[in-house]
Scaffold this motif. Structure first.
Motif, PDB file in Angstrom:
ATOM      1  N   LEU A  21     -10.606   3.018   5.554  1.00 14.25           N
ATOM      2  CA  LEU A  21     -10.601   3.101   4.089  1.00 14.25           C
ATOM      3  C   LEU A  21      -9.323   3.763   3.583  1.00 14.25           C
ATOM      4  O   LEU A  21      -8.715   3.313   2.602  1.00 14.25           O
ATOM      5  CB  LEU A  21     -11.808   3.899   3.602  1.00 14.25           C
ATOM      6  CG  LEU A  21     -13.163   3.194   3.594  1.00 14.25           C
ATOM      7  CD1 LEU A  21     -14.250   4.142   3.098  1.00 14.25           C
ATOM      8  CD2 LEU A  21     -13.130   1.941   2.735  1.00 14.25           C
ATOM      9  N   ILE A  22      -8.911   4.818   4.248  1.00 15.85           N
ATOM     10  CA  ILE A  22      -7.697   5.524   3.832  1.00 15.85           C
ATOM     11  C   ILE A  22      -6.467   4.640   4.046  1.00 15.85           C
ATOM     12  O   ILE A  22      -5.540   4.644   3.234  1.00 15.85           O
ATOM     13  CB  ILE A  22      -7.570   6.860   4.603  1.00 15.85           C
ATOM     14  CG1 ILE A  22      -8.681   7.822   4.146  1.00 15.85           C
ATOM     15  CG2 ILE A  22      -6.207   7.496   4.374  1.00 15.85           C
ATOM     16  CD1 ILE A  22      -8.814   9.055   5.004  1.00 15.85           C
ATOM     17  N   GLY A 177      -6.936   4.350  -7.557  1.00 18.47           N
ATOM     18  CA  GLY A 177      -7.970   4.082  -8.540  1.00 18.47           C
ATOM     19  C   GLY A 177      -8.602   2.714  -8.366  1.00 18.47           C
ATOM     20  O   GLY A 177      -8.941   2.281  -7.270  1.00 18.47           O
ATOM     21  N   ILE A 178      -8.764   1.994  -9.480  1.00 18.70           N
ATOM     22  CA  ILE A 178      -9.468   0.714  -9.469  1.00 18.70           C
ATOM     23  C   ILE A 178      -8.725  -0.327  -8.644  1.00 18.70           C
ATOM     24  O   ILE A 178      -9.344  -1.214  -8.040  1.00 18.70           O
ATOM     25  CB  ILE A 178      -9.688   0.206 -10.921  1.00 18.70           C
ATOM     26  CG1 ILE A 178     -10.702  -0.940 -10.937  1.00 18.70           C
ATOM     27  CG2 ILE A 178      -8.385  -0.206 -11.558  1.00 18.70           C
ATOM     28  CD1 ILE A 178     -12.079  -0.533 -10.512  1.00 18.70           C
ATOM     29  N   LYS A 179      -7.400  -0.251  -8.560  1.00 23.49           N
ATOM     30  CA  LYS A 179      -6.642  -1.197  -7.755  1.00 23.49           C
ATOM     31  C   LYS A 179      -7.048  -1.089  -6.289  1.00 23.49           C
ATOM     32  O   LYS A 179      -7.194  -2.098  -5.587  1.00 23.49           O
ATOM     33  CB  LYS A 179      -5.138  -0.928  -7.907  1.00 23.49           C
ATOM     34  CG  LYS A 179      -4.265  -1.926  -7.144  1.00 23.49           C
ATOM     35  CD  LYS A 179      -2.788  -1.615  -7.351  1.00 23.49           C
ATOM     36  CE  LYS A 179      -1.929  -2.606  -6.554  1.00 23.49           C
ATOM     37  NZ  LYS A 179      -0.477  -2.302  -6.729  1.00 23.49           N
ATOM     38  N   THR A 184     -11.396  -1.779  -1.283  1.00 28.44           N
ATOM     39  CA  THR A 184     -12.297  -0.983  -0.436  1.00 28.44           C
ATOM     40  C   THR A 184     -13.750  -1.397  -0.639  1.00 28.44           C
ATOM     41  O   THR A 184     -14.535  -1.412   0.318  1.00 28.44           O
ATOM     42  CB  THR A 184     -12.147   0.525  -0.720  1.00 28.44           C
ATOM     43  OG1 THR A 184     -12.361   0.787  -2.117  1.00 28.44           O
ATOM     44  CG2 THR A 184     -10.762   1.019  -0.309  1.00 28.44           C
ATOM     45  N   ASP A 185     -14.131  -1.773  -1.857  1.00 31.41           N
ATOM     46  CA  ASP A 185     -15.502  -2.211  -2.100  1.00 31.41           C
ATOM     47  C   ASP A 185     -15.798  -3.522  -1.377  1.00 31.41           C
ATOM     48  O   ASP A 185     -16.916  -3.747  -0.891  1.00 31.41           O
ATOM     49  CB  ASP A 185     -15.763  -2.367  -3.597  1.00 31.41           C
ATOM     50  CG  ASP A 185     -16.051  -1.037  -4.278  1.00 31.41           C
ATOM     51  OD1 ASP A 185     -16.004  -0.008  -3.577  1.00 31.41           O
ATOM     52  OD2 ASP A 185     -16.309  -1.034  -5.486  1.00 31.41           O
ATOM     53  N   THR A 186     -14.820  -4.412  -1.327  1.00 33.28           N
ATOM     54  CA  THR A 186     -14.992  -5.661  -0.580  1.00 33.28           C
ATOM     55  C   THR A 186     -15.213  -5.359   0.896  1.00 33.28           C
ATOM     56  O   THR A 186     -16.109  -5.921   1.548  1.00 33.28           O
ATOM     57  CB  THR A 186     -13.755  -6.566  -0.755  1.00 33.28           C
ATOM     58  OG1 THR A 186     -13.586  -6.853  -2.148  1.00 33.28           O
ATOM     59  CG2 THR A 186     -13.920  -7.872   0.008  1.00 33.28           C
ATOM     60  N   ALA A 350     -20.284   5.097  -5.323  1.00 32.83           N
ATOM     61  CA  ALA A 350     -19.770   6.374  -5.814  1.00 32.83           C
ATOM     62  C   ALA A 350     -18.273   6.348  -6.079  1.00 32.83           C
ATOM     63  O   ALA A 350     -17.804   6.962  -7.039  1.00 32.83           O
ATOM     64  CB  ALA A 350     -20.102   7.477  -4.815  1.00 32.83           C
ATOM     65  N   ASP A 351     -17.501   5.632  -5.239  1.00 31.09           N
ATOM     66  CA  ASP A 351     -16.050   5.662  -5.444  1.00 31.09           C
ATOM     67  C   ASP A 351     -15.654   4.980  -6.746  1.00 31.09           C
ATOM     68  O   ASP A 351     -14.804   5.467  -7.495  1.00 31.09           O
ATOM     69  CB  ASP A 351     -15.304   5.060  -4.241  1.00 31.09           C
ATOM     70  CG  ASP A 351     -15.653   3.614  -3.936  1.00 31.09           C
ATOM     71  OD1 ASP A 351     -16.288   2.948  -4.771  1.00 31.09           O
ATOM     72  OD2 ASP A 351     -15.290   3.146  -2.831  1.00 31.09           O
ATOM     73  N   SER A 352     -16.292   3.838  -7.044  1.00 33.81           N
ATOM     74  CA  SER A 352     -15.960   3.152  -8.295  1.00 33.81           C
ATOM     75  C   SER A 352     -16.426   3.965  -9.496  1.00 33.81           C
ATOM     76  O   SER A 352     -15.778   3.975 -10.551  1.00 33.81           O
ATOM     77  CB  SER A 352     -16.583   1.756  -8.323  1.00 33.81           C
ATOM     78  OG  SER A 352     -17.982   1.824  -8.207  1.00 33.81           O
TER      79      SER A 352
END
Length: 516
Positions: A21-22, A177-179, A184-186, A350-352
């Motif tokens: 993720l990082i 952020g959202i970019k 990461t959500d995918t 949570a991240d979004s």
């Protein structure tokens, strides 16, 4: 508790997962500025947004609580999911064109163009309240599972587990952020869906049946209410929280409020290149979400069939059923994918939320348009840290509450919070879109605070008002509000706004209100 997965295996899996993720965060956040953090430069591929939204929408509560509830409710939750479909159509056809026409960064800027600053701040404030409480409560469940099956065995205090959970989110979202989150959500949604499918396949193989055979066994198994675990539709008792029309229309308005009026999920849609791609995203997301939720319910029934077949004693808390079986009975592969799935579902949600709350507070309350880029970066950092600390505090408070009330239904608690806090948003947006009246703006916050309190009073007393009786300090019988509480809240807010309004031309107009 003797876990089939050794603590060191769990630790290696999680360290590897977060390292990836990082890495994704590093690759996607290079040369990122404030515009990248808030809007993704409006270059996100719609198909990535659609798939990634699955993880953000479901959360760890869905991942654990929905399968667990099949023991008592069968597949009644699917009635809510069917209502979601209608709600998402309304979002795609009504709300998204509105947001794209106004070119907003925060969706609550619509309230400013339609009514004025007070309504705008009121709507944005209710979003921050609702999303902070809801997301931190969802994250609590992931923290609980990680602590129960890993950190507790290592002698780590719960608050350290919670701190670690929140800190990891902050590390990979604070810059891009959202970019970053679109990607990461995918990544996380892949593991979420894989975990459900793999665990279901393992159960099928252990029982020696295919998926249709597994469904037949689920249908033949009884819930605690003595009906089939495969039962979806409930038309017989209007007083029951499972009654179809309560669930269906409650689900419809929950989708409109918790997605269409929620900066978190709509922020992803607004990163698409244009309205056409955003609508493709919404319809694709809806299709996959329906299938995924049914898989969760199928898995839930399969868990209890498996436990009955092999005579396994299950924990009292239904939220612990899936993690107990996955980590202790299904083998190492299933255990690893369960860990990845619960982590992915919780962190994708949570991240979004953390990025959306940072966006909302910066755009809606801190006059970001007046700042230099250096000032924006500094303010964004402090706001991001502030919401992370707030998440930690709510997680610890939720832990205290649940320990004192062990029968707490987390998914019910989250939907109840949504019913009270999204109701004013539903009323505000509906009033602005449907009617062409002007509001006495200074009374808007009063209406939006009083109405949820009225709804709480009505909800608490409705069983007694409709024939319920008190037995052993508990109310038995009578009508109980379920998800339709949100509808009541929104309707009363709408009526309250009408009483403080007067005829007049709408001030809404297409304009660029983007502030970053």
């Amino acid at each position: 508790m003797n876990n089939m997965l050794a603590p060191w295996v769990i630790a290696v899996v999680l360290i590897t997962y977060f390292a990836l993720l990082i890495l994704i965060s590093f690759l996607t956040s290079r040369n990122a500025d404030s515009d990248s953090f808030f809007t993704g430069n409006k270059q996100s591929p719609w198909y990535l947004v659609a798939f990634g939204m699955i993880g953000a929408s479901l959360s760890g509560v869905t991942f654990i609580s929905v399968p667990g509830k099949v023991a008592s409710e069968g597949m009644a939750y699917f009635q809510i999911v069917l209502g979601y479909v209608i709600g998402y159509i309304v979002i795609a056809q009504v709300l998204m064109p509105l947001y794209y026409r106004l070119n907003v960064t925060s969706i609550y800027q619509y309230l400013q163009t339609r009514f004025g600053t007070v309504s705008y701040k009121t709507g944005a404030g209710f979003f921050i309240l609702s999303r902070t409480l809801g997301s931190a409560t969802r994250l609590y469940l992931a923290t609980e599972v990680l602590h129960l099956f890993l950190f507790k065995d290592l002698g780590v205090a719960y608050w350290v587990t919670a701190l670690t959970t929140v800190a990891l989110i902050w590390v990979y979202t604070f810059k891009g952020g959202i970019k970053t989150i679109v990607y990461t959500d995918t990544f996380q949604t892949v593991f979420l869906i894989s975990a459900v499918i793999i665990c279901t396949v393992i159960i099928s193989n252990a029982l020696g049946v295919n998926w249709s055979g597994l469904y037949a066994k689920i249908a033949a198994t009884k819930t605690s209410g003595n009906y089939s675990m495969s039962r979806i539709f409930f038309f017989d008792d209007p007083n029951s929280p499972l009654y179809f029309y309560k669930q269906f229309f409650g689900g419809m308005f929950l989708a409109i409020a918790m997605t269409g009026l929620d900066q978190d999920l709509m922020q992803k849609n607004l990163t698409c290149r244009n309205i056409g791609e955003a609508q493709k995203n919404m319809y694709s997301f809806t299709t996959v979400l329906v299938i995924t939720n049914f898989l969760f319910l199928l898995l839930g029934g399969a868990l209890y069939v498996y436990a009955n077949h092999f005579q396994i004693d299950l924990p009292v808390k239904t939220d612990h059923t899936f993690p107990t079986l996955a980590l202790n009975n299904f083998g190492k592969i299933a255990g690893i994918f369960f860990l990845l799935g619960i982590t992915a579902s919780s962190y994708a949600s949570a991240d979004s939320a953390l990025a959306a709350l940072t966006t909302g507070f910066c755009i809606d309350f801190l006059h970001f348009e007046r700042r230099t880029e250096a000032q924006k970066q500094r303010i964004k950092l402090f706001v991001h840290i502030g919401f992370s600390v707030l998440f930690l505090a709510i997680i610890l408070a939720t832990k205290t509450y649940v320990d004192a009330n062990p029968k707490t239904d987390l998914i019910g608690l989250i939907l109840t919070i949504a019913g009270y806090t999204y109701g004013p948003l539903l009323g505000l947006f509906t009033f602005g879109i449907v009617l062409k009246r002007k509001l006495n703006e200074w009374l808007v916050p009063i209406v939006c605070i009083i109405i949820p309190l009225v709804c709480y009073y009505v909800s608490q007393n409705m069983p007694l008002w409709t024939g319920g009786v008190i037995i052993n300090k508990e109310i038995v019988g009578g009508y109980r509000f379920g998800n339709e509480l949100l509808i009541l809240n929104g309707l009363l807010t709408f009526l309250g706004l009408w009483f403080i309004s007067k005829p007049g031309k709408t001030v809404e107009k297409a304009q660029n209100v983007q502030t970053v």
